[in-house]
Motif scaffolding. Structure first.
Motif, PDB file in Angstrom:
ATOM      1  N   GLY A   1     106.958  85.715 -22.484  1.00 25.59           N
ATOM      2  CA  GLY A   1     106.079  86.538 -21.661  1.00 25.59           C
ATOM      3  C   GLY A   1     104.687  85.959 -21.552  1.00 25.59           C
ATOM      4  O   GLY A   1     104.306  85.033 -22.282  1.00 25.59           O
ATOM      5  N   ASP A   2     103.924  86.516 -20.601  1.00 29.94           N
ATOM      6  CA  ASP A   2     102.522  86.141 -20.467  1.00 29.94           C
ATOM      7  C   ASP A   2     101.759  86.610 -21.704  1.00 29.94           C
ATOM      8  O   ASP A   2     102.072  87.657 -22.285  1.00 29.94           O
ATOM      9  N   ILE A   3     100.732  85.856 -22.092  1.00 24.95           N
ATOM     10  CA  ILE A   3      99.903  86.182 -23.254  1.00 24.95           C
ATOM     11  C   ILE A   3      98.460  86.296 -22.784  1.00 24.95           C
ATOM     12  O   ILE A   3      97.934  85.393 -22.124  1.00 24.95           O
ATOM     13  N   VAL A   4      97.826  87.417 -23.109  1.00 24.78           N
ATOM     14  CA  VAL A   4      96.418  87.629 -22.768  1.00 24.78           C
ATOM     15  C   VAL A   4      95.583  87.266 -23.994  1.00 24.78           C
ATOM     16  O   VAL A   4      95.840  87.760 -25.094  1.00 24.78           O
ATOM     17  N   LYS A   5      94.572  86.400 -23.803  1.00 29.04           N
ATOM     18  CA  LYS A   5      93.773  85.884 -24.912  1.00 29.04           C
ATOM     19  C   LYS A   5      92.288  86.159 -24.681  1.00 29.04           C
ATOM     20  O   LYS A   5      91.846  86.344 -23.556  1.00 29.04           O
ATOM     21  N   GLY A   6      91.549  86.153 -25.792  1.00 27.06           N
ATOM     22  CA  GLY A   6      90.087  86.220 -25.733  1.00 27.06           C
ATOM     23  C   GLY A   6      89.509  87.610 -25.661  1.00 27.06           C
ATOM     24  O   GLY A   6      88.374  87.789 -25.217  1.00 27.06           O
ATOM     25  N   MET A   7      90.223  88.632 -26.107  1.00 26.16           N
ATOM     26  CA  MET A   7      89.706  90.000 -26.069  1.00 26.16           C
ATOM     27  C   MET A   7      88.950  90.323 -27.353  1.00 26.16           C
ATOM     28  O   MET A   7      89.198  89.747 -28.403  1.00 26.16           O
ATOM     29  N   GLY A   8      88.044  91.263 -27.257  1.00 27.21           N
ATOM     30  CA  GLY A   8      87.256  91.703 -28.401  1.00 27.21           C
ATOM     31  C   GLY A   8      86.126  92.591 -27.925  1.00 27.21           C
ATOM     32  O   GLY A   8      85.881  92.752 -26.723  1.00 27.21           O
ATOM     33  N   MET A   9      85.400  93.179 -28.874  1.00 21.97           N
ATOM     34  CA  MET A   9      84.256  93.999 -28.525  1.00 21.97           C
ATOM     35  C   MET A   9      83.132  93.111 -28.006  1.00 21.97           C
ATOM     36  O   MET A   9      83.110  91.906 -28.255  1.00 21.97           O
ATOM     37  N   GLY A  10      82.156  93.708 -27.314  1.00 17.05           N
ATOM     38  CA  GLY A  10      81.041  92.958 -26.774  1.00 17.05           C
ATOM     39  C   GLY A  10      80.932  93.153 -25.273  1.00 17.05           C
ATOM     40  O   GLY A  10      81.876  93.571 -24.599  1.00 17.05           O
TER      41      GLY A  10
ATOM     42  N   GLY B   1     101.426 103.430 -23.681  1.00 19.40           N
ATOM     43  CA  GLY B   1     102.315 103.684 -24.814  1.00 19.40           C
ATOM     44  C   GLY B   1     101.901 103.057 -26.133  1.00 19.40           C
ATOM     45  O   GLY B   1     102.357 103.479 -27.185  1.00 19.40           O
ATOM     46  N   PHE B   2     101.060 102.026 -26.110  1.00 18.28           N
ATOM     47  CA  PHE B   2     100.678 101.320 -27.341  1.00 18.28           C
ATOM     48  C   PHE B   2      99.163 101.164 -27.350  1.00 18.28           C
ATOM     49  O   PHE B   2      98.546 100.921 -26.306  1.00 18.28           O
ATOM     50  N   ASN B   3      98.553 101.310 -28.542  1.00 21.54           N
ATOM     51  CA  ASN B   3      97.116 101.038 -28.644  1.00 21.54           C
ATOM     52  C   ASN B   3      96.810 100.405 -29.988  1.00 21.54           C
ATOM     53  O   ASN B   3      97.492 100.654 -30.988  1.00 21.54           O
ATOM     54  N   PHE B   4      95.780  99.575 -29.987  1.00 20.36           N
ATOM     55  CA  PHE B   4      95.318  98.867 -31.194  1.00 20.36           C
ATOM     56  C   PHE B   4      93.804  98.975 -31.247  1.00 20.36           C
ATOM     57  O   PHE B   4      93.113  98.722 -30.263  1.00 20.36           O
ATOM     58  N   GLN B   5      93.279  99.381 -32.405  1.00 22.14           N
ATOM     59  CA  GLN B   5      91.843  99.564 -32.561  1.00 22.14           C
ATOM     60  C   GLN B   5      91.176  98.250 -32.950  1.00 22.14           C
ATOM     61  O   GLN B   5      91.566  97.621 -33.935  1.00 22.14           O
ATOM     62  N   MET B   6      90.167  97.833 -32.196  1.00 24.35           N
ATOM     63  CA  MET B   6      89.471  96.563 -32.454  1.00 24.35           C
ATOM     64  C   MET B   6      88.266  96.793 -33.367  1.00 24.35           C
ATOM     65  O   MET B   6      87.582  97.805 -33.264  1.00 24.35           O
ATOM     66  N   TYR B   7      88.002  95.791 -34.233  1.00 27.74           N
ATOM     67  CA  TYR B   7      86.817  95.820 -35.080  1.00 27.74           C
ATOM     68  C   TYR B   7      86.046  94.507 -35.031  1.00 27.74           C
ATOM     69  O   TYR B   7      85.015  94.383 -35.671  1.00 27.74           O
ATOM     70  N   ALA B   8      86.529  93.537 -34.282  1.00 25.89           N
ATOM     71  CA  ALA B   8      85.852  92.250 -34.171  1.00 25.89           C
ATOM     72  C   ALA B   8      85.330  92.081 -32.756  1.00 25.89           C
ATOM     73  O   ALA B   8      85.943  92.526 -31.783  1.00 25.89           O
ATOM     74  N   SER B   9      84.185  91.454 -32.637  1.00 27.51           N
ATOM     75  CA  SER B   9      83.625  91.165 -31.329  1.00 27.51           C
ATOM     76  C   SER B   9      83.950  89.724 -30.950  1.00 27.51           C
ATOM     77  O   SER B   9      84.530  88.970 -31.724  1.00 27.51           O
ATOM     78  N   GLY B  10      83.565  89.339 -29.726  1.00 25.04           N
ATOM     79  CA  GLY B  10      83.834  87.974 -29.294  1.00 25.04           C
ATOM     80  C   GLY B  10      85.225  87.826 -28.706  1.00 25.04           C
ATOM     81  O   GLY B  10      85.736  88.695 -27.995  1.00 25.04           O
ATOM     82  N   TYR B  11      85.873  86.698 -29.016  1.00 26.62           N
ATOM     83  CA  TYR B  11      87.163  86.334 -28.418  1.00 26.62           C
ATOM     84  C   TYR B  11      88.280  86.419 -29.457  1.00 26.62           C
ATOM     85  O   TYR B  11      89.115  85.526 -29.569  1.00 26.62           O
ATOM     86  N   ALA B  12      88.291  87.477 -30.252  1.00 31.20           N
ATOM     87  CA  ALA B  12      89.122  87.528 -31.462  1.00 31.20           C
ATOM     88  C   ALA B  12      90.614  87.735 -31.194  1.00 31.20           C
ATOM     89  O   ALA B  12      91.446  87.143 -31.865  1.00 31.20           O
TER      90      ALA B  12
ATOM     91  N   LEU C   1      86.764  98.399 -41.684  1.00 36.81           N
ATOM     92  CA  LEU C   1      87.152  99.811 -41.726  1.00 36.81           C
ATOM     93  C   LEU C   1      88.213  99.946 -42.780  1.00 36.81           C
ATOM     94  O   LEU C   1      89.270  99.349 -42.673  1.00 36.81           O
ATOM     95  N   ALA C   2      87.915 100.808 -43.878  1.00 29.89           N
ATOM     96  CA  ALA C   2      88.858 101.070 -44.967  1.00 29.89           C
ATOM     97  C   ALA C   2      89.346  99.779 -45.579  1.00 29.89           C
ATOM     98  O   ALA C   2      90.497  99.618 -45.920  1.00 29.89           O
ATOM     99  N   GLY C   3      88.464  98.827 -45.734  1.00 28.80           N
ATOM    100  CA  GLY C   3      88.813  97.586 -46.398  1.00 28.80           C
ATOM    101  C   GLY C   3      89.547  96.593 -45.548  1.00 28.80           C
ATOM    102  O   GLY C   3      89.940  95.527 -46.008  1.00 28.80           O
ATOM    103  N   THR C   4      89.769  96.892 -44.205  1.00 28.09           N
ATOM    104  CA  THR C   4      90.497  95.985 -43.320  1.00 28.09           C
ATOM    105  C   THR C   4      89.510  95.030 -42.682  1.00 28.09           C
ATOM    106  O   THR C   4      88.570  95.469 -42.058  1.00 28.09           O
ATOM    107  N   VAL C   5      89.702  93.737 -42.849  1.00 25.48           N
ATOM    108  CA  VAL C   5      88.804  92.741 -42.277  1.00 25.48           C
ATOM    109  C   VAL C   5      89.577  91.921 -41.280  1.00 25.48           C
ATOM    110  O   VAL C   5      90.597  91.323 -41.592  1.00 25.48           O
ATOM    111  N   VAL C   6      89.126  91.939 -40.050  1.00 25.62           N
ATOM    112  CA  VAL C   6      89.783  91.162 -39.008  1.00 25.62           C
ATOM    113  C   VAL C   6      88.957  89.909 -38.781  1.00 25.62           C
ATOM    114  O   VAL C   6      87.809  89.999 -38.380  1.00 25.62           O
ATOM    115  N   ALA C   7      89.518  88.757 -39.078  1.00 28.24           N
ATOM    116  CA  ALA C   7      88.786  87.501 -38.904  1.00 28.24           C
ATOM    117  C   ALA C   7      88.639  87.191 -37.423  1.00 28.24           C
ATOM    118  O   ALA C   7      89.551  87.397 -36.639  1.00 28.24           O
ATOM    119  N   MET C   8      87.483  86.693 -37.085  1.00 31.45           N
ATOM    120  CA  MET C   8      87.238  86.341 -35.685  1.00 31.45           C
ATOM    121  C   MET C   8      87.949  85.037 -35.360  1.00 31.45           C
ATOM    122  O   MET C   8      88.080  84.154 -36.195  1.00 31.45           O
TER     123      MET C   8
END
Length: 397
Positions: free
Chosen positions: A366-375, A345-356, A172-179
């Motif tokens: 703090g606790d860290i949540v991992k493995g989110m993505g589209m799909g 209060g905070f949002n981030f738009q995802m463009y990668a699927s899988g566990y990115a 999106l608009a030249g932004t590439v999110v590596a998986m």
């Protein structure tokens, strides 16, 4: 006075010398136009009469002017006689004797007649006609170029639309999110054998439910409250896990999330989403994950975001607090905004699927949540728009 002219591909003809000076060359303004010979310059040479003498002058031509086989010096007048042979390009010219010059021209039609005397008006008209012809040619070339550019733009647009429709995503608009290169193993629901206490009324599951309460800040924010509910039977030992996606989250504690006071959508386990607990000492403050939910394609309604809320120990939203979403090779840090409930209060738009993607709250451990993505649960690497909702609260070990 007349001039014999013998072109290389036709018979000899007689041309009257009416203009003084008499210009010879390829230029349409010349008295004698030799436009079919590439060896002739625009203004190649000129003839002038001084009394009974006729002088020929080369006007600096590229290929030169020859008289009886000798090349004339540039811009140097040379007297010529009726028997002299003049070569200009491939054309042979010579002066006609006076007796021949006095005779009527032997041409049978106007098309065969030599170039007559032309006035300034004729020269201007010829130049205007040539300019109009060149202008028409330029317009045609511009139209062809415009048609070509339109075709190229149409092809590019068609390709882009086709690529979007076929699921060529993650840009999106030249932004590439590596998986992310790591791929956690999805965990099934942990079967727990329920135990029946002596006092059934004491068998409760402490659950946090956000409700709206007044806060010291001007913005009303969700504040989690604790309530007790009757015990719910958990899945039996050996129960099979299917790939169906319930329309409502199953808030069953399992795995590392099986701690009191935490809501954990059990579908996150089937997606392969994990939580890395904070490594803190007793009494040390940290950001504790108190709620994690997944919204499937129907529930997300086209959104593909990670939503995060950050609360202090009193349940008050921490406006301006930094939250970081990171992935393999990059990260994005944003601040919690003062939004109206029920928006987090905070949002981030995802463009990668899988566990990115992974999420943490900054400035404290703090606790860290991992493995989110589209799909979806059935296919994590399919470009399905889904969303995640995470709530962190400042706590003490």
């Amino acid at each position: 006075m007349k001039l014999y002219i013998k072109p290389p591909d036709s018979s000899e003809r007689l041309v009257p010398i009416n203009d003084i000076p008499f210009f010879i060359g390829r230029d349409p303004a010349c008295s004698l136009i030799l436009d079919s010979d590439l060896g002739v310059s625009g203004r190649h040479a000129q003839l002038i009469c001084i009394g009974a003498r006729v002088q020929l002058t080369d006007l600096g031509s590229t290929n030169g002017t020859y008289v009886n086989g000798a090349r004339l010096a540039s811009h140097a007048p040379h007297d010529i006689q009726p028997n002299d042979i003049i070569m200009i390009g491939k054309h042979r010219l010579s002066l006609a004797p006076q007796a021949v010059a006095d005779q009527t021209l032997p041409h049978s039609s106007p098309a065969e007649r030599p170039h007559d005397r032309r006035t300034v008006t004729d020269i201007v008209a010829t130049a205007e006609q040539k300019l109009r012809s060149d202008r028409r040619l330029a317009i045609i070339i511009l139209l062809l170029c415009g048609m070509l550019m339109g075709y190229v733009l149409f092809a590019l647009l068609n390709y882009w639309l086709g690529a979007s429709a076929s699921g060529a995503n993650n840009t999106l608009a030249g932004t590439v999110v590596a998986m992310a290169t790591w791929t956690p193993t999805p965990r099934s629901l942990v079967a727990v054998e329920p135990t029946v206490p002596k006092n059934p009324e004491s068998a409760v599951i402490s659950t946090l439910i956000p409700v709206f309460t007044a806060t010291p800040t001007p913005t009303a924010t969700p504040r989690p409250q604790i309530y007790t509910a009757p015990a719910t039977a958990l899945p039996q030992q050996g129960a099979a896990v299917v790939n169906e996606e319930p329309s409502q989250p199953q808030l069953v504690a399992s795995g590392i999330s099986a701690q009191p006071g935490r809501i954990w959508d059990s579908r996150l386990d089937r997606l392969g989403v994990t939580m890395e607990p904070a490594d803190v000492s007793p009494g040390q403050p940290y950001w504790r994950l108190i709620e994690a939910r997944w919204l499937n394609e129907e529930q997300a309604g086209g959104r593909h975001h990670i939503y995060v809320e950050v609360l202090d120990e009193n349940g008050v939203r921490q406006v301006g607090h930094p939250v970081t979403v990171f992935w393999d090779g990059g990260k994005h840090t944003g601040a919690v905004e003062d939004k109206s409930p029920p928006d987090l209060g905070f949002n981030f738009q995802m463009y990668a699927s899988g566990y990115a993607y992974s999420v943490r709250v900054d400035e404290l451990p703090g606790d860290i949540v991992k493995g989110m993505g589209m799909g979806s649960i059935a296919d994590r690497f399919r470009s399905v728009h889904v969303a995640y909702e995470l709530i962190f609260k400042k706590s003490y070990r």
